[in-house]
Design an enzyme around this catalytic site. Structure first.
Site, PDB file in Angstrom:
ATOM      1  N   HIS A 446       0.605  -1.245   0.335  1.00 59.40           N
ATOM      2  CA  HIS A 446      -0.363   0.085   0.242  1.00 59.40           C
ATOM      3  C   HIS A 446       1.349   1.223   0.171  1.00 59.40           C
ATOM      4  CE1 HIS A 446      -3.747  -2.409   2.223  1.00 59.40           C
ATOM      5  NE2 HIS A 446      -3.562  -2.938   1.281  1.00 59.40           N
TER       6      HIS A 446
HETATM    7  C1  LIG Z   1      -0.248  -7.316  -4.165  1.00 66.58           C
HETATM    8  C2  LIG Z   1      -1.548  -6.279  -3.834  1.00 66.58           C
HETATM    9  C3  LIG Z   1      -2.633  -6.642  -2.989  1.00 66.58           C
HETATM   10  C4  LIG Z   1      -2.895  -5.717  -3.249  1.00 66.58           C
HETATM   11  N1  LIG Z   1      -4.330  -5.896  -1.890  1.00 66.58           N
HETATM   12  C5  LIG Z   1      -5.174  -4.836  -2.034  1.00 66.58           C
HETATM   13  C6  LIG Z   1      -6.520  -5.096  -1.975  1.00 66.58           C
HETATM   14  O1  LIG Z   1      -6.678  -6.072  -1.351  1.00 66.58           O
HETATM   15  N2  LIG Z   1      -7.405  -3.920  -1.880  1.00 66.58           N
HETATM   16  C7  LIG Z   1      -6.622  -2.942  -1.920  1.00 66.58           C
HETATM   17  O2  LIG Z   1      -7.966  -1.542  -1.381  1.00 66.58           O
HETATM   18  N3  LIG Z   1      -6.014  -2.032  -1.993  1.00 66.58           N
HETATM   19  C8  LIG Z   1      -4.744  -3.319  -2.248  1.00 66.58           C
HETATM   20  N4  LIG Z   1      -3.506  -3.130  -2.874  1.00 66.58           N
HETATM   21  C9  LIG Z   1      -3.337  -1.748  -2.786  1.00 66.58           C
HETATM   22  C10 LIG Z   1      -4.101  -0.999  -4.644  1.00 66.58           C
HETATM   23  O3  LIG Z   1      -4.423  -1.563  -5.277  1.00 66.58           O
HETATM   24  C11 LIG Z   1      -3.314   0.155  -4.839  1.00 66.58           C
HETATM   25  O4  LIG Z   1      -3.390   1.720  -3.832  1.00 66.58           O
HETATM   26  C12 LIG Z   1      -4.268   1.038  -6.156  1.00 66.58           C
HETATM   27  O5  LIG Z   1      -4.340   0.075  -7.149  1.00 66.58           O
HETATM   28  C13 LIG Z   1      -2.860   1.640  -6.508  1.00 66.58           C
HETATM   29  O6  LIG Z   1      -3.808   2.923  -7.183  1.00 66.58           O
HETATM   30  P1  LIG Z   1      -3.012   3.821  -8.103  1.00 66.58           P
HETATM   31  O7  LIG Z   1      -4.150   4.604  -9.301  1.00 66.58           O
HETATM   32  O8  LIG Z   1      -2.301   5.169  -7.090  1.00 66.58           O
HETATM   33  O9  LIG Z   1      -1.274   3.055  -8.640  1.00 66.58           O
HETATM   34  P2  LIG Z   1      -1.549   1.631  -9.640  1.00 66.58           P
HETATM   35  O10 LIG Z   1      -3.081   0.995  -9.782  1.00 66.58           O
HETATM   36  O11 LIG Z   1      -0.499   0.788  -9.339  1.00 66.58           O
HETATM   37  O12 LIG Z   1      -1.401   2.416 -11.826  1.00 66.58           O
HETATM   38  C14 LIG Z   1       0.195   2.704 -12.023  1.00 66.58           C
HETATM   39  C15 LIG Z   1      -0.302   2.552 -13.728  1.00 66.58           C
HETATM   40  O13 LIG Z   1       0.870   3.291 -14.012  1.00 66.58           O
HETATM   41  C16 LIG Z   1       1.350   2.558 -15.049  1.00 66.58           C
HETATM   42  N5  LIG Z   1       2.203   3.349 -15.213  1.00 66.58           N
HETATM   43  C17 LIG Z   1       3.610   3.571 -14.189  1.00 66.58           C
HETATM   44  N6  LIG Z   1       4.376   4.268 -14.862  1.00 66.58           N
HETATM   45  C18 LIG Z   1       4.051   4.150 -16.384  1.00 66.58           C
HETATM   46  C19 LIG Z   1       5.037   5.103 -17.120  1.00 66.58           C
HETATM   47  N7  LIG Z   1       6.092   5.673 -17.155  1.00 66.58           N
HETATM   48  N8  LIG Z   1       4.306   4.629 -18.899  1.00 66.58           N
HETATM   49  C20 LIG Z   1       3.293   4.808 -18.716  1.00 66.58           C
HETATM   50  N9  LIG Z   1       2.361   3.986 -17.426  1.00 66.58           N
HETATM   51  C21 LIG Z   1       3.141   3.715 -16.619  1.00 66.58           C
HETATM   52  C22 LIG Z   1       1.498   1.041 -14.478  1.00 66.58           C
HETATM   53  O14 LIG Z   1       1.972   0.445 -15.027  1.00 66.58           O
HETATM   54  C23 LIG Z   1      -0.462   1.528 -13.869  1.00 66.58           C
HETATM   55  O15 LIG Z   1      -1.406   0.549 -14.399  1.00 66.58           O
HETATM   56  C24 LIG Z   1      -2.967  -3.843  -3.563  1.00 66.58           C
HETATM   57  C25 LIG Z   1      -2.094  -3.870  -3.706  1.00 66.58           C
HETATM   58  C26 LIG Z   1      -0.907  -4.868  -4.458  1.00 66.58           C
HETATM   59  C27 LIG Z   1       0.359  -4.808  -5.367  1.00 66.58           C
END
Ligand SMILES: Cc1cc2nc3c(=O)[nH]c(=O)nc-3n(C[C@H](O)[C@H](O)[C@H](O)COP(=O)(O)OP(=O)(O)OC[C@H]3O[C@@H](n4cnc5c(N)ncnc54)[C@H](O)[C@@H]3O)c2cc1C
Length: 508
Positions: A446
């Site tokens: 997280h």
């Molecule tokens: C194994 C695991 C289990 C989890 N379990 C839970 C759960 O059960 N419940 C819960 O609430 N949360 C859970 N989480 C946490 C939750 O999923 C994250 O907090 C949330 O998805 C974060 O969202 P975000 O939009 O910040 O980033 P992300 O969803 O990580 O999105 C970032 C995106 O940007 C893309 N990206 C990165 N760099 C570049 C670049 N240079 N160019 C183009 N694209 C790029 C990535 O590929 C990705 O698709 C878990 C996370 C993981 C990894």
């Protein structure tokens, strides 16, 4: 590949999918979404019980941390989703909003509009909740939120045992009460994972004003003076500029958003110069304040194996409790996640059947950083969450392990068990539990805070999520959280993006 749009979004994760869908609802708004990974729509992604297999596949960046001094110099896996849906396509699907105090604290840190009463409508708007519409929940929104369809017997046994130990039975952690024991609600629809891509993006992809580029990696945000004007993207063959006439939205997550800003010359001048990167905009807070939930497990030997249903996310039951050391108004200081297996737990290896109760302190005080390893955009960044460096975090983990052990000894759960595998019943002193935590602990994946929201020099974005001192550039993802929420971070990230969509539409 597109050459220009009104809005260019980097990263199709939880936040990026919400923004692409919400902003392209206006047919006059041209949106380009850039994602480094692929479709992320395999059966392993879709079937909830398969998520533990997603750590070494193409849907995962496969990062790991630097050697963690709080964890006996071990390097810890830092899982991050790669592909449409981002981390919501590889996560455990638990839906937790956090404590109302989390958001009031965000507001009180100087972020007007982010208090609990302000953000609740955005949580509600996102949901299609199994409990239907109410003061707490939404119906008809994009994100399916359901109850486990046939929870495993250990999930029920854990809840009954926790209640026998004096905890409240809580049927809805996102309802009136946050504390107590109960079954988690899940982002699952008809037995299939409902990632942010499934919920928001895929239903919008046919819109002519939305272009989604996969296997396209943003290398840097292009600046003209103090205005973001586009994104340089590498598609595996060549680098192209995608112009943004209105805004660039960085949604690459708590690890890659600060990395992208730094590669763009936005960050701590000394750190950028050390890698030969020209400073375009000095902003020392970029990459600082990294915070993640640490986790340590009690591994227990089961009398009989617990078969997993394909539609089960495995982590069906949990508990939130106050700490005996509690001082604030939070009802949630320690979270428990119960698995009918003990994957990756050394002491349980080869000792099947086993189960695990994972303990997580809700608001750890340890803070680390994301920094560049080099100026090469293809290099992974240095990730140092500094787990377990604050003594308070260790104390909460120890308290949680003791409580997990007390619950395991209560009749409803004890009758399924033959013993404790780790840390082992001889580990009774704080020092024994500390050794277990430092030697076997990990994280809950997280990470937040690396582009934190706030008014001062210690922040990267303001309360409208605009990067301080620059025009046409916002960060919208988990990295903007000024303080980690008291539970899993996906639903709060979706809320942030829902609110950001309104802020952006209002500014257009
Ligand atoms: C194994 C695991 C289990 C989890 N379990 C839970 C759960 O059960 N419940 C819960 O609430 N949360 C859970 N989480 C946490 C939750 O999923 C994250 O907090 C949330 O998805 C974060 O969202 P975000 O939009 O910040 O980033 P992300 O969803 O990580 O999105 C970032 C995106 O940007 C893309 N990206 C990165 N760099 C570049 C670049 N240079 N160019 C183009 N694209 C790029 C990535 O590929 C990705 O698709 C878990 C996370 C993981 C990894």
């Amino acid at each position: 590949m597109a050459q220009g749009s009104d809005i260019v979004i980097v990263g199709a994760g939880s936040a990026g999918c919400v923004l692409a869908a919400r902003l392209s609802e206006d047919p006059a708004c041209r949106v380009t979404l850039i994602e480094a990974g692929g479709e992320a729509d395999s059966d392993v992604v879709r079937q909830p019980s398969q998520w533990p297999l997603l750590w070494d596949r193409e849907e995962n960046w496969g990062y790991s941390t630097t050697a963690q001094r709080g964890y006996a110099l071990r390097s810890i896996l830092c899982q991050r989703g790669k592909g449409l849906g981002g981390s919501s396509a590889i996560n455990a699907m638990i839906v937790i909003r956090g404590d109302a105090h989390d958001f009031d604290h965000w507001r009180d840190l100087g972020n007007p509009g982010w208090g609990w009463r302000d953000v609740l409508p955005y949580f509600i708007r996102s949901e299609d909740h199994v409990l239907g519409a109410s003061a707490w929940h939404g119906a008809g929104g994009p994100l399916a939120v359901t109850a486990p369809t046939s929870p495993n017997p250990i999930a029920h046994a854990f809840v009954d045992a926790a209640v026998a130990c004096g905890h409240r039975r809580n049927p809805d952690f996102n309802g009136e009460h946050r504390d107590g024991a109960g079954l988690y609600h899940l982002s699952v629809r008809d037995g299939v994972r409902c990632s942010a891509a499934a919920a928001y993006l895929r239903p919008a992809m046919a819109r002519p004003n939305l272009e989604v580029l996969t296997k396209a990696r943003a290398l840097r945000v292009a600046l003209d003076g103090d205005r973001a004007v586009g994104v340089d993207v590498f598609d595996g063959l060549q680098v192209r500029r995608i112009d943004a006439t209105q805004e660039v939205l960085v949604c690459a997550g708590a690890i890659d958003s600060p990395k992208l800003l730094m590669l763009s010359g936005i960050g701590d001048p000394a750190a950028l110069q050390a890698h030969g990167i020209g400073v375009k905009h000095a902003l020392p807070a970029v990459g600082r304040h990294l915070c993640d939930h640490p986790g340590a497990a009690l591994a227990l030997a089961l009398k009989a194996p617990i078969p997993a249903q394909p539609s089960s996310n495995l982590v069906e039951a949990g508990l939130f409790m106050k700490s005996a050391r509690s001082s604030g108004g939070y009802a949630t200081e320690i979270q428990f996640l119960v698995l009918p297996q003990a994957p990756g737990i050394t002491a349980a290896r080869g000792r099947s059947p086993a189960m695990a109760i994972v303990v997580q302190s809700c608001r750890p005080l340890s803070r680390g950083s994301v920094t560049l390893r080099s100026a090469d955009p293809l290099d992974a960044p240095l990730i140092d969450p500094a787990y377990m460096t604050a003594p308070e975090d260790l104390a909460l983990q120890i308290e949680g392990l003791r409580e997990a052990r007390r619950i395991a000894a209560a009749g409803p759960l004890a009758r399924h068990l033959t013993g404790e595998l780790a840390p082992g019943l001889t580990a009774t002193a704080d020092a024994d539990l500390e050794r277990h935590i430092r030697g076997t602990g990990g994280c809950i994946n997280h990470p937040v805070g690396t582009c934190r929201m706030g008014p001062g020099e210690d922040a990267v974005v303001n309360a409208e999520l605009r990067v301080h001192g620059l025009l046409g550039l916002r960060v919208v993802d988990a990295s903007v959280m000024p303080q980690i929420t008291s539970g899993n971070t996906d639903a709060p990230t979706i809320m942030i993006a829902e609110k950001a969509a309104d802020l952006i539409r209002r500014a257009a």
